[in-house]
Design a protein around this motif. Structure first.
Motif, short mmCIF file in Angstrom:
data_model
loop_
_atom_site.label_atom_id
_atom_site.label_comp_id
_atom_site.label_asym_id
_atom_site.label_seq_id
_atom_site.Cartn_x
_atom_site.Cartn_y
_atom_site.Cartn_z
N VAL A 74 0.98 -1.25 -0.05
CA VAL A 74 -0.13 0.14 0.01
C VAL A 74 0.80 1.41 -0.08
CG1 VAL A 74 -1.87 1.25 1.30
CG2 VAL A 74 -1.91 -1.18 1.28
N SER A 78 -3.65 5.57 -0.12
CA SER A 78 -4.22 4.29 0.22
C SER A 78 -3.84 4.19 1.69
CB SER A 78 -4.03 3.33 -0.77
OG SER A 78 -4.31 3.40 -1.75
N THR A 81 -6.42 6.18 3.86
CA THR A 81 -7.54 5.62 3.54
C THR A 81 -7.65 4.47 4.64
OG1 THR A 81 -7.61 6.33 1.48
CG2 THR A 81 -9.15 4.49 1.99
#
Length: 95
Positions: A74, A78, A81
């Motif tokens: 990741v 992201s 998030t």
């Protein structure tokens, strides 16, 4: 081009440059004023104290490094998030 504008453009002598006749624009670095009906921003005091960090920012700052090691695939947005998803599922007493 001059014919389509309906005016004649005088020729330039060799080595002569054209000076801009309009006011500075955003490309030249001038800051545009407020649009009609909008208030102008107040100047901010550089010595004024900053707002404290929110609980989520403190959580994400502490948790980010371990989240990256747990999820090496990741990257970038992201990560934030994923941290936000963890924050939402966190027990309110731990927040």
């Amino acid at each position: 081009l001059a014919a389509t504008l309906g005016r004649e453009i005088p020729p330039l002598a060799l080595g002569q440059t054209v000076q801009p006749t309009s006011a500075p624009t955003a490309r030249t670095g001038a800051k545009p004023g407020p649009k009609a009906g909008q208030k102008q921003k107040k100047e901010r005091d550089p010595d004024a104290p900053k707002r404290p960090m929110t609980a989520f920012l403190l959580y994400s700052r502490d948790r980010r490094s371990s989240f990256v090691t747990d999820h090496p695939d990741v990257h970038g947005r992201s990560i934030t998030t994923g941290l936000a998803d963890e924050w939402r599922s966190l027990d309110p007493s731990k927040k």
